[in-house]
Design a protein around this motif. Structure first.
Motif, PDB file in Angstrom:
ATOM      1  N   GLY A 101       0.787  -1.229   0.000  1.00 51.05           N
ATOM      2  CA  GLY A 101       0.000   0.000   0.000  1.00 51.05           C
ATOM      3  C   GLY A 101       0.817   1.275   0.000  1.00 51.05           C
ATOM      4  O   GLY A 101       0.280   2.384  -0.050  1.00 51.05           O
ATOM      5  N   LYS A 135       4.304   1.101  -4.433  1.00 49.93           N
ATOM      6  CA  LYS A 135       5.278   0.461  -5.321  1.00 49.93           C
ATOM      7  C   LYS A 135       4.704   0.242  -6.722  1.00 49.93           C
ATOM      8  O   LYS A 135       5.342   0.566  -7.718  1.00 49.93           O
ATOM      9  N   SER A 136       3.473  -0.308  -6.778  1.00 54.12           N
ATOM     10  CA  SER A 136       2.881  -0.591  -8.084  1.00 54.12           C
ATOM     11  C   SER A 136       2.595   0.706  -8.838  1.00 54.12           C
ATOM     12  O   SER A 136       2.753   0.771 -10.059  1.00 54.12           O
ATOM     13  N   THR A 137       2.202   1.720  -8.110  1.00 47.50           N
ATOM     14  CA  THR A 137       1.917   3.009  -8.735  1.00 47.50           C
ATOM     15  C   THR A 137       3.185   3.565  -9.374  1.00 47.50           C
ATOM     16  O   THR A 137       3.187   3.995 -10.535  1.00 47.50           O
ATOM     17  N   ARG A 139      -6.096   1.737 -12.768  1.00 49.78           N
ATOM     18  CA  ARG A 139      -5.115   2.579 -12.084  1.00 49.78           C
ATOM     19  C   ARG A 139      -4.442   3.526 -13.079  1.00 49.78           C
ATOM     20  O   ARG A 139      -4.274   4.706 -12.816  1.00 49.78           O
ATOM     21  N   THR A 149      -0.583  11.529  -4.504  1.00 55.53           N
ATOM     22  CA  THR A 149      -1.689  12.440  -4.766  1.00 55.53           C
ATOM     23  C   THR A 149      -2.852  11.673  -5.396  1.00 55.53           C
ATOM     24  O   THR A 149      -2.764  10.467  -5.599  1.00 55.53           O
ATOM     25  N   GLY A 163      -1.644   9.745  -8.602  1.00 56.08           N
ATOM     26  CA  GLY A 163      -0.422   8.961  -8.470  1.00 56.08           C
ATOM     27  C   GLY A 163       0.680   9.691  -7.728  1.00 56.08           C
ATOM     28  O   GLY A 163       0.426  10.675  -7.024  1.00 56.08           O
TER      29      GLY A 163
HETATM   30  P1  TYD Z   1       0.022   0.841  -4.594  1.00 59.17           P
HETATM   31  O1  TYD Z   1       0.891   1.377  -5.657  1.00 59.17           O
HETATM   32  O2  TYD Z   1      -1.012  -0.151  -4.995  1.00 59.17           O
HETATM   33  O3  TYD Z   1       0.885   0.211  -3.408  1.00 59.17           O
HETATM   34  P2  TYD Z   1       1.780  -1.111  -3.332  1.00 59.17           P
HETATM   35  O4  TYD Z   1       1.983  -1.616  -4.702  1.00 59.17           O
HETATM   36  O5  TYD Z   1       3.042  -0.654  -2.658  1.00 59.17           O
HETATM   37  O6  TYD Z   1       1.052  -2.067  -2.460  1.00 59.17           O
HETATM   38  O7  TYD Z   1      -0.634   2.119  -3.929  1.00 59.17           O
HETATM   39  C1  TYD Z   1      -1.538   1.946  -2.949  1.00 59.17           C
HETATM   40  C2  TYD Z   1      -2.109   3.181  -2.318  1.00 59.17           C
HETATM   41  O8  TYD Z   1      -1.930   4.388  -3.005  1.00 59.17           O
HETATM   42  C3  TYD Z   1      -3.582   2.941  -2.242  1.00 59.17           C
HETATM   43  O9  TYD Z   1      -3.927   2.971  -0.864  1.00 59.17           O
HETATM   44  C4  TYD Z   1      -4.222   4.039  -2.984  1.00 59.17           C
HETATM   45  C5  TYD Z   1      -3.152   5.072  -3.100  1.00 59.17           C
HETATM   46  N1  TYD Z   1      -3.221   5.795  -4.377  1.00 59.17           N
HETATM   47  C6  TYD Z   1      -3.455   7.142  -4.384  1.00 59.17           C
HETATM   48  O10 TYD Z   1      -3.607   7.786  -3.343  1.00 59.17           O
HETATM   49  N2  TYD Z   1      -3.475   7.822  -5.589  1.00 59.17           N
HETATM   50  C7  TYD Z   1      -3.318   7.172  -6.749  1.00 59.17           C
HETATM   51  O11 TYD Z   1      -3.364   7.812  -7.831  1.00 59.17           O
HETATM   52  C8  TYD Z   1      -3.093   5.754  -6.734  1.00 59.17           C
HETATM   53  C9  TYD Z   1      -2.897   4.988  -8.003  1.00 59.17           C
HETATM   54  C10 TYD Z   1      -3.039   5.104  -5.521  1.00 59.17           C
END
Ligand code: TYD
Ligand code: MG
Length: 443
Positions: free
Chosen positions: A92, A95-97, A123, A256, A259
């Protein structure tokens, strides 16, 4: 034939043992030690090759730039072709973002074992990136990943996450230490051969119990960890290992609606604009890689109802706080033994430097006496057990940050006064030798 050696590896800390333990002797975690099948790694030994040192092409001459300069900085100036970058962090954190945003610049192949193509598309649309060139692959077999690298030669391949990748040729279950290490190793070999850069994503929890990044640190070229306080928007990407750049480099982002965004006013994000002049707050300057950052230490000193007064620190080493409190008591006659002391570094920033000692001490004094530290005053100095204020490393760079942010006065170690003046500080420079002098200059 050499006898095969059986190894046991802790999934939490990566320690290797010759026999199984219910509790890891290294990190004290329970049920984390797993059998590591050695035959799975027999193909590791490849024939080496020799090359004249003169013929070695300068690595890093060719770097692939992402459109995010913060990311380029942490990587040591862009991504090196054929390198494997591990991005670790709690679920959360973003990382994926980040990986998806970087994929846009390379028309990358995004291998996702965690999310469906539809979720990724959602996303991507939310953060407004061009999806045209990105290709999604939803398999989890390492053999497939390797054939994509070898055959398609993408400009970048993202693997989200390495924990979901496994090999059919290995009997160990997916997600086990053996599978993760072996998959990462094979991917890394194929990245080196093909020149395709790889971004591996690895989960890690606060207590480090999940198998992952710790086990991979020696296999990959670069390890970046995402840090941040979930209640705050800021995220720090920190380099822990980098074969192609310096470690301790950081990148600053804000999560934000659209992203991850690069932070503009980098050096002041950890300053709290509203409460600077209330008692208990003091400002200092930290060096993080090539960057200098101003931060605020906040103290709360309150009368205790306990026989043993409490000391608590967030963003600062607790033992260092206990030591500073003891020095204040002994050498500055502050009666802290009847007070609880809580300190916090604003914005979720983590301080690992002794140059912040003086700011911590002054913020404690300020809260205890209920007198604010004047606005626009910067503090630097390491405190010794005898109450002396010792010089800090890279004083000039820290002082330049105070100049940049318009500070009018600094209290610094007397040994650093010349360096501060040479750095061009035009305001009042107060050099102090010990903690008492610093307190006298403050009020
Ligand atoms: P994510 O990239 O899925 O995390 P990970 O891969 O590390 O587990 O991001 C997760 C969090 O980011 C999620 O709680 C929602 C938030 N988020 C935003 O606030 N804004 C955005 O534009 C996006 C894509 C995610
Ligand atoms: Mg994710």
């Amino acid at each position: 034939m050499p006898r095969q050696k059986t190894e046991y590896i802790c999934a939490s800390c990566g320690a290797v043992f010759s026999k199984w333990h219910g509790r890891c002797p290294e990190c004290s975690q329970w049920n984390t030690v797993e059998l590591h099948a050695p035959d799975a790694e027999k193909d590791k030994k490849s024939a080496g090759s020799m090359i004249s040192l003169a013929d070695v092409s300068p690595e890093g001459a060719e770097r692939l730039m992402t459109g995010m300069s913060e990311f380029n900085i942490v990587c040591g100036g862009g991504i090196v072709p054929g390198s494997v970058i591990l991005i670790g962090g709690e679920p959360g954190i973003g990382k994926s973002t980040l990986a998806l945003q970087i994929s846009e610049y390379f028309d990358a192949v995004y291998v996702s074992g965690e999310e469906s193509p539809f979720q990724i598309k959602q996303r991507a649309e939310r953060i407004g990136i061009k999806t045209g060139g990105i290709r999604i692959f939803t398999g989890t077999d390492v053999e497939d990943v390797i054939s994509i690298i070898d055959r398609d030669r993408p400009r970048l391949i993202v693997i989200d996450s390495i924990q979901t990748i496994s090999s059919k040729e290995i009997s160990a279950p997916p997600g086990s230490v053996t599978q993760i290490r072996e998959s990462a190793h094979r991917i890394s070999v194929s990245a080196k051969k093909s020149g395709v850069p790889v971004m591996l994503i690895g989960h890690i929890t606060k207590d480090g119990t999940i198998a992952g990044p710790k086990l991979l640190e020696h296999i990959v070229d670069t390890v970046l960890y995402f840090e941040g306080n979930f209640s705050k928007e800021y995220r720090i990407l920190r380099a822990f290992k980098n074969r192609y750049g310096s470690v301790n480099e950081i990148g600053l982002f804000a999560m934000t609606e659209k992203g991850l965004a690069e932070v503009k006013d980098k050096n002041r994000i950890f300053l709290n604009p509203f409460v600077s002049s209330s008692p208990g707050n003091a400002i200092s300057s930290a060096v993080e890689g090539t960057r200098t950052i101003l931060f605020e230490v906040q103290s709360l000193v309150s009368y205790t109802s306990f026989p043993n007064p409490r000391r608590m620190a967030d963003g600062f080493d607790l033992n260092r706080l206990i030591l500073i409190a003891a020095v204040l008591e002994k050498h500055a006659a502050l009666k802290l033994n009847t007070f609880d002391v809580f300190i916090n570094v604003s914005g979720g920033f983590q301080i690992n430097e002794t140059s912040a000692d003086l700011a911590v001490a002054m913020s404690i004094f300020s809260s205890l006496k209920n007198v604010p530290v004047p606005d626009g005053l910067g503090l630097l100095g390491e405190i010794s057990l005898s109450g002396e204020i010792r010089p800090v490393s890279m004083c000039g760079r820290r002082v330049k940050e105070f100049i940049h942010s318009g500070f009018g006065k600094i209290i610094i170690p007397s040994g650093d006064v010349d360096e501060a003046a040479a750095a061009g500080f035009g305001g009042e420079i107060i050099g102090v030798k010990n903690i008492n002098e610093a307190i006298n200059k403050l009020v």
